[in-house]
Design an enzyme around this catalytic site. Structure first.
Site, PDB file in Angstrom:
ATOM      1  NE  ARG A 163      -3.857  -2.321   0.551  1.00 30.19           N
ATOM      2  CZ  ARG A 163      -3.761  -3.534  -0.004  1.00 30.19           C
ATOM      3  NH1 ARG A 163      -2.804  -3.783  -0.901  1.00 30.19           N
ATOM      4  NH2 ARG A 163      -4.637  -4.470   0.291  1.00 30.19           N
ATOM      5  CB  SER A 237      -8.844  -1.364   4.516  1.00 32.06           C
ATOM      6  OG  SER A 237      -9.284  -2.570   3.970  1.00 32.06           O
ATOM      7  CD  GLU A 333      -5.476   0.770   2.492  1.00 30.56           C
ATOM      8  OE1 GLU A 333      -5.101  -0.220   3.138  1.00 30.56           O
ATOM      9  OE2 GLU A 333      -6.271   0.706   1.529  1.00 30.56           O
TER      10      GLU A 333
HETATM   11  P1  FAD Z   1      -9.009   8.915  -4.807  1.00 33.96           P
HETATM   12  O1  FAD Z   1      -9.685   8.567  -3.525  1.00 33.96           O
HETATM   13  O2  FAD Z   1      -9.678   9.912  -5.680  1.00 33.96           O
HETATM   14  O3  FAD Z   1      -7.529   9.424  -4.468  1.00 33.96           O
HETATM   15  C1  FAD Z   1      -6.709   8.713  -3.583  1.00 33.96           C
HETATM   16  C2  FAD Z   1      -5.344   9.416  -3.497  1.00 33.96           C
HETATM   17  O4  FAD Z   1      -4.674   9.352  -4.749  1.00 33.96           O
HETATM   18  C3  FAD Z   1      -5.468  10.901  -3.180  1.00 33.96           C
HETATM   19  O5  FAD Z   1      -4.364  11.273  -2.399  1.00 33.96           O
HETATM   20  C4  FAD Z   1      -5.401  11.568  -4.551  1.00 33.96           C
HETATM   21  O6  FAD Z   1      -4.907  12.892  -4.481  1.00 33.96           O
HETATM   22  C5  FAD Z   1      -4.431  10.647  -5.276  1.00 33.96           C
HETATM   23  N1  FAD Z   1      -4.692  10.566  -6.721  1.00 33.96           N
HETATM   24  C6  FAD Z   1      -5.815  10.084  -7.306  1.00 33.96           C
HETATM   25  N2  FAD Z   1      -5.669  10.066  -8.643  1.00 33.96           N
HETATM   26  C7  FAD Z   1      -4.441  10.557  -8.918  1.00 33.96           C
HETATM   27  C8  FAD Z   1      -3.702  10.797 -10.123  1.00 33.96           C
HETATM   28  N3  FAD Z   1      -4.223  10.532 -11.337  1.00 33.96           N
HETATM   29  N4  FAD Z   1      -2.464  11.321 -10.023  1.00 33.96           N
HETATM   30  C9  FAD Z   1      -1.920  11.612  -8.817  1.00 33.96           C
HETATM   31  N5  FAD Z   1      -2.568  11.412  -7.651  1.00 33.96           N
HETATM   32  C10 FAD Z   1      -3.813  10.883  -7.697  1.00 33.96           C
HETATM   33  N6  FAD Z   1      -7.932  -0.465  -2.094  1.00 33.96           N
HETATM   34  C11 FAD Z   1      -7.131  -1.541  -2.295  1.00 33.96           C
HETATM   35  O7  FAD Z   1      -5.908  -1.397  -2.465  1.00 33.96           O
HETATM   36  N7  FAD Z   1      -7.642  -2.809  -2.323  1.00 33.96           N
HETATM   37  C12 FAD Z   1      -8.961  -3.054  -2.148  1.00 33.96           C
HETATM   38  O8  FAD Z   1      -9.380  -4.196  -2.185  1.00 33.96           O
HETATM   39  C13 FAD Z   1      -9.816  -1.943  -1.896  1.00 33.96           C
HETATM   40  N8  FAD Z   1     -11.137  -2.142  -1.653  1.00 33.96           N
HETATM   41  C14 FAD Z   1     -11.942  -1.075  -1.404  1.00 33.96           C
HETATM   42  C15 FAD Z   1     -13.307  -1.300  -1.158  1.00 33.96           C
HETATM   43  C16 FAD Z   1     -14.165  -0.240  -0.939  1.00 33.96           C
HETATM   44  C17 FAD Z   1     -15.622  -0.503  -0.668  1.00 33.96           C
HETATM   45  C18 FAD Z   1     -13.672   1.088  -0.988  1.00 33.96           C
HETATM   46  C19 FAD Z   1     -14.614   2.245  -0.807  1.00 33.96           C
HETATM   47  C20 FAD Z   1     -12.329   1.325  -1.208  1.00 33.96           C
HETATM   48  C21 FAD Z   1     -11.441   0.242  -1.414  1.00 33.96           C
HETATM   49  N9  FAD Z   1     -10.068   0.436  -1.644  1.00 33.96           N
HETATM   50  C22 FAD Z   1      -9.250  -0.643  -1.890  1.00 33.96           C
HETATM   51  C23 FAD Z   1      -9.488   1.785  -1.630  1.00 33.96           C
HETATM   52  C24 FAD Z   1      -9.613   2.529  -2.989  1.00 33.96           C
HETATM   53  O9  FAD Z   1     -10.605   1.968  -3.782  1.00 33.96           O
HETATM   54  C25 FAD Z   1      -8.290   2.502  -3.764  1.00 33.96           C
HETATM   55  O10 FAD Z   1      -7.267   3.081  -3.002  1.00 33.96           O
HETATM   56  C26 FAD Z   1      -8.400   3.241  -5.101  1.00 33.96           C
HETATM   57  O11 FAD Z   1      -7.224   3.067  -5.849  1.00 33.96           O
HETATM   58  C27 FAD Z   1      -8.661   4.735  -4.933  1.00 33.96           C
HETATM   59  O12 FAD Z   1      -8.960   5.259  -6.212  1.00 33.96           O
HETATM   60  P2  FAD Z   1      -9.672   6.643  -6.391  1.00 33.96           P
HETATM   61  O13 FAD Z   1      -9.643   6.978  -7.837  1.00 33.96           O
HETATM   62  O14 FAD Z   1     -11.000   6.639  -5.760  1.00 33.96           O
HETATM   63  O15 FAD Z   1      -8.669   7.602  -5.605  1.00 33.96           O
HETATM   64  P1  NAP Z   2      -9.740 -11.433   4.587  1.00 33.38           P
HETATM   65  O1  NAP Z   2      -9.830 -12.364   3.430  1.00 33.38           O
HETATM   66  O2  NAP Z   2     -10.737 -11.516   5.689  1.00 33.38           O
HETATM   67  O3  NAP Z   2      -8.274 -11.465   5.195  1.00 33.38           O
HETATM   68  C1  NAP Z   2      -7.912 -10.609   6.283  1.00 33.38           C
HETATM   69  C2  NAP Z   2      -6.509 -10.101   6.049  1.00 33.38           C
HETATM   70  O4  NAP Z   2      -5.628 -11.187   6.063  1.00 33.38           O
HETATM   71  C3  NAP Z   2      -6.407  -9.406   4.727  1.00 33.38           C
HETATM   72  O5  NAP Z   2      -6.214  -8.055   4.981  1.00 33.38           O
HETATM   73  C4  NAP Z   2      -5.228 -10.073   4.020  1.00 33.38           C
HETATM   74  O6  NAP Z   2      -4.132  -9.173   3.826  1.00 33.38           O
HETATM   75  C5  NAP Z   2      -4.736 -11.133   4.962  1.00 33.38           C
HETATM   76  N1  NAP Z   2      -4.730 -12.448   4.271  1.00 33.38           N
HETATM   77  C6  NAP Z   2      -5.766 -13.283   4.060  1.00 33.38           C
HETATM   78  N2  NAP Z   2      -5.349 -14.407   3.444  1.00 33.38           N
HETATM   79  C7  NAP Z   2      -4.017 -14.264   3.259  1.00 33.38           C
HETATM   80  C8  NAP Z   2      -3.009 -15.076   2.679  1.00 33.38           C
HETATM   81  N3  NAP Z   2      -3.288 -16.264   2.163  1.00 33.38           N
HETATM   82  N4  NAP Z   2      -1.748 -14.606   2.649  1.00 33.38           N
HETATM   83  C9  NAP Z   2      -1.430 -13.392   3.152  1.00 33.38           C
HETATM   84  N5  NAP Z   2      -2.344 -12.576   3.717  1.00 33.38           N
HETATM   85  C10 NAP Z   2      -3.622 -13.003   3.783  1.00 33.38           C
HETATM   86  O7  NAP Z   2      -9.761  -9.916   4.037  1.00 33.38           O
HETATM   87  P2  NAP Z   2     -10.926  -9.017   3.503  1.00 33.38           P
HETATM   88  O8  NAP Z   2     -11.061  -7.849   4.378  1.00 33.38           O
HETATM   89  O9  NAP Z   2     -12.129  -9.821   3.157  1.00 33.38           O
HETATM   90  O10 NAP Z   2     -10.269  -8.500   2.142  1.00 33.38           O
HETATM   91  C11 NAP Z   2     -10.002  -9.390   1.098  1.00 33.38           C
HETATM   92  C12 NAP Z   2      -8.976  -8.786   0.175  1.00 33.38           C
HETATM   93  O11 NAP Z   2      -9.446  -7.554  -0.355  1.00 33.38           O
HETATM   94  C13 NAP Z   2      -7.656  -8.461   0.894  1.00 33.38           C
HETATM   95  O12 NAP Z   2      -6.594  -8.705   0.013  1.00 33.38           O
HETATM   96  C14 NAP Z   2      -7.772  -6.987   1.189  1.00 33.38           C
HETATM   97  O13 NAP Z   2      -6.520  -6.322   1.200  1.00 33.38           O
HETATM   98  C15 NAP Z   2      -8.628  -6.482   0.037  1.00 33.38           C
HETATM   99  N6  NAP Z   2      -9.438  -5.334   0.479  1.00 33.38           N
HETATM  100  C16 NAP Z   2      -8.812  -4.138   0.603  1.00 33.38           C
HETATM  101  C17 NAP Z   2      -9.527  -3.015   0.983  1.00 33.38           C
HETATM  102  C18 NAP Z   2      -8.860  -1.681   1.061  1.00 33.38           C
HETATM  103  O14 NAP Z   2      -9.540  -0.680   1.150  1.00 33.38           O
HETATM  104  N7  NAP Z   2      -7.555  -1.628   1.019  1.00 33.38           N
HETATM  105  C19 NAP Z   2     -10.886  -3.120   1.260  1.00 33.38           C
HETATM  106  C20 NAP Z   2     -11.469  -4.374   1.149  1.00 33.38           C
HETATM  107  C21 NAP Z   2     -10.744  -5.476   0.745  1.00 33.38           C
HETATM  108  P3  NAP Z   2      -3.978  -8.169   2.577  1.00 33.38           P
HETATM  109  O15 NAP Z   2      -4.891  -7.029   2.860  1.00 33.38           O
HETATM  110  O16 NAP Z   2      -2.543  -7.783   2.661  1.00 33.38           O
HETATM  111  O17 NAP Z   2      -4.334  -8.877   1.330  1.00 33.38           O
END
Ligand code: FAD
Ligand code: NAP
Length: 337
Positions: A163, A237, A333
């Site tokens: 991240r 998250s 995050e």
């Molecule tokens: P924004 O929220 O608009 O911006 C995020 C940041 O990036 C800000 O600082 C902004 O200034 C910057 N930014 C945006 N676009 C640009 C650009 N073109 N150039 C420079 N800077 C920029 N994230 C995960 O990693 N894994 C997941 O599984 C995941 N699941 C999610 C589930 C839900 C329900 C939600 C609501 C969010 C989740 N996220 C997850 C977080 C989010 O979706 C990601 O971080 C996504 O990449 C954000 O994209 P955005 O366009 O909405 O960014």
């Molecule tokens: P989950 O499956 O309940 O697992 C909980 C956590 O354990 C996750 O955060 C994941 O880490 C870690 N994990 C699970 N299995 C793993 C494996 N085999 N090896 C290493 N790490 C493992 O998680 P969840 O909340 O339902 O999310 C599922 C996936 O979607 C995850 O990868 C999570 O990162 C992603 N997610 C991200 C966001 C976001 O906003 N960033 C929101 C929703 C879901 P990791 O997060 O490092 O994968």
């Protein structure tokens, strides 16, 4: 071209009712460059917005918000193993996932249904279900804010981590990402070991298992666990999973044998932050309309008209309480403005 006192309520998935002092959107690089040259953009803080799914506004933004709407998905080249596909930074991430899968370009399936734009994906090296952006990334183009020049960043130059990327660190606030070049597989390589994907696919004949089936499984799991931002405000998250040393892990494991953790390399462990928060008693807890989600404690939600300050205050309480109980510090995050 710049609108004043512009409402951002529909442009952030927390649904915060805040305003930008100035706002404009751009659909191409020329318009972006034109905007960056305006004195207002030079005098005030800038915020580049994609889908607004990883931001929390705690007040009105006293600067210029520029929303990226650069579209387009093109096959740029191919070799024996890979397709090289360029996507505009304003393309909706999930649309890119489904479009590439429909064309038989594989690799994005585990990241189906992540909200937001292509341009934000490198910011925090988005990831889900065992695949991260860096695994399918070739390079990106960004416009340097100071002089409007286009700069190409290779994978190494992006310094992707968990991240993390150079754009959240040494290059913070200096570039607007305008396109990303993906390296997508010609061969199907299914990654189903993570989370519940295998369970979701169980009973499916081997011949039906393919990247589209994996994407659908991921979509079903995500829909069952995560709040839909269209219905309940959230930014996914709220905290990162903390990484701790092996010694610290051994100490915690003795105290909490059911601790959920995964190895990171040879010398660190990643703790599931959702588990820590749940065990500290926060799952489903509400502070007015700011709440810790009742199905996934890692997600903070806006149940109605919570303010960004209320969501932030709840996150402070959670960080403090997890630290007291486990001695582990959670980092946010979500980007706070
Ligand atoms: P924004 O929220 O608009 O911006 C995020 C940041 O990036 C800000 O600082 C902004 O200034 C910057 N930014 C945006 N676009 C640009 C650009 N073109 N150039 C420079 N800077 C920029 N994230 C995960 O990693 N894994 C997941 O599984 C995941 N699941 C999610 C589930 C839900 C329900 C939600 C609501 C969010 C989740 N996220 C997850 C977080 C989010 O979706 C990601 O971080 C996504 O990449 C954000 O994209 P955005 O366009 O909405 O960014
Ligand atoms: P989950 O499956 O309940 O697992 C909980 C956590 O354990 C996750 O955060 C994941 O880490 C870690 N994990 C699970 N299995 C793993 C494996 N085999 N090896 C290493 N790490 C493992 O998680 P969840 O909340 O339902 O999310 C599922 C996936 O979607 C995850 O990868 C999570 O990162 C992603 N997610 C991200 C966001 C976001 O906003 N960033 C929101 C929703 C879901 P990791 O997060 O490092 O994968």
């Amino acid at each position: 071209m710049l609108s004043e006192n512009f409402s951002l309520q529909t442009l952030n998935t927390f649904g915060m009712n805040v305003h930008a002092r100035y706002f404009a959107s751009f659909q191409n690089i020329d318009t972006l460059r034109y905007l960056l040259k305006q004195s207002t953009c030079k005098e005030y803080p800038l915020l580049i917005l994609g889908g607004g799914s990883n931001v929390l506004f705690t007040s009105d933004f006293q600067g210029v918000v520029l929303k990226n709407e650069i579209n387009g998905i093109q096959l740029e080249s191919e070799d024996d193993q890979f397709y090289y596909v360029r996507a505009g930074a304003g393309v909706v991430w999930h649309e890119l996932v489904m479009k590439t899968l429909s064309l038989g370009y594989f690799g994005l399936e585990n990241m189906a249904l992540i909200p937001g734009s292509v341009g934000a994906a490198p910011m925090q090296n988005i990831g889900a279900y065992g695949v991260e952006l860096k695994d399918v990334f070739e390079s990106l183009e960004a416009v340097r804010i100071s002089d409007g020049e286009i700069v190409v960043f290779s994978k190494d130059q992006c310094a992707f981590g968990y991240r993390e990327s150079v754009f959240k660190n040494t290059c913070k606030g200096q570039y607007v990402i305008v396109s990303v070049l993906f390296r997508l597989n010609k061969k199907q390589v299914l990654k189903t070991h993570y989370g519940n994907i295998e369970a979701e696919l169980s009973g499916m004949p081997e011949s039906d298992r393919n990247p589209i089936a994996v994407a659908r499984a991921v979509m079903r799991i995500r829909t069952s666990k995560l709040p839909d931002p269209a219905l309940i405000g959230n930014a996914g998250s709220f905290f990162k999973n903390p990484e701790i040393s092996l010694a610290e892990y051994e100490r915690l494991k003795l105290q909490y044998p059911e601790l959920v953790a995964y190895p990171v390399g040879n010398d660190k462990m990643k703790l599931a932050a959702g588990w820590l928060i749940e065990k500290a008693g926060w799952k489903g807890v509400k502070r007015g309309n700011a709440a810790c989600h009742d199905k996934q404690a890692l997600v903070l939600v806006n149940l109605g008209d919570a303010s960004g300050i209320e969501i932030f205050a709840l996150s402070e309480e959670i960080i403090e309480s997890v630290h007291q109980k486990f001695g582990v510090y959670l980092h946010r995050e979500v980007n706070i403005f």
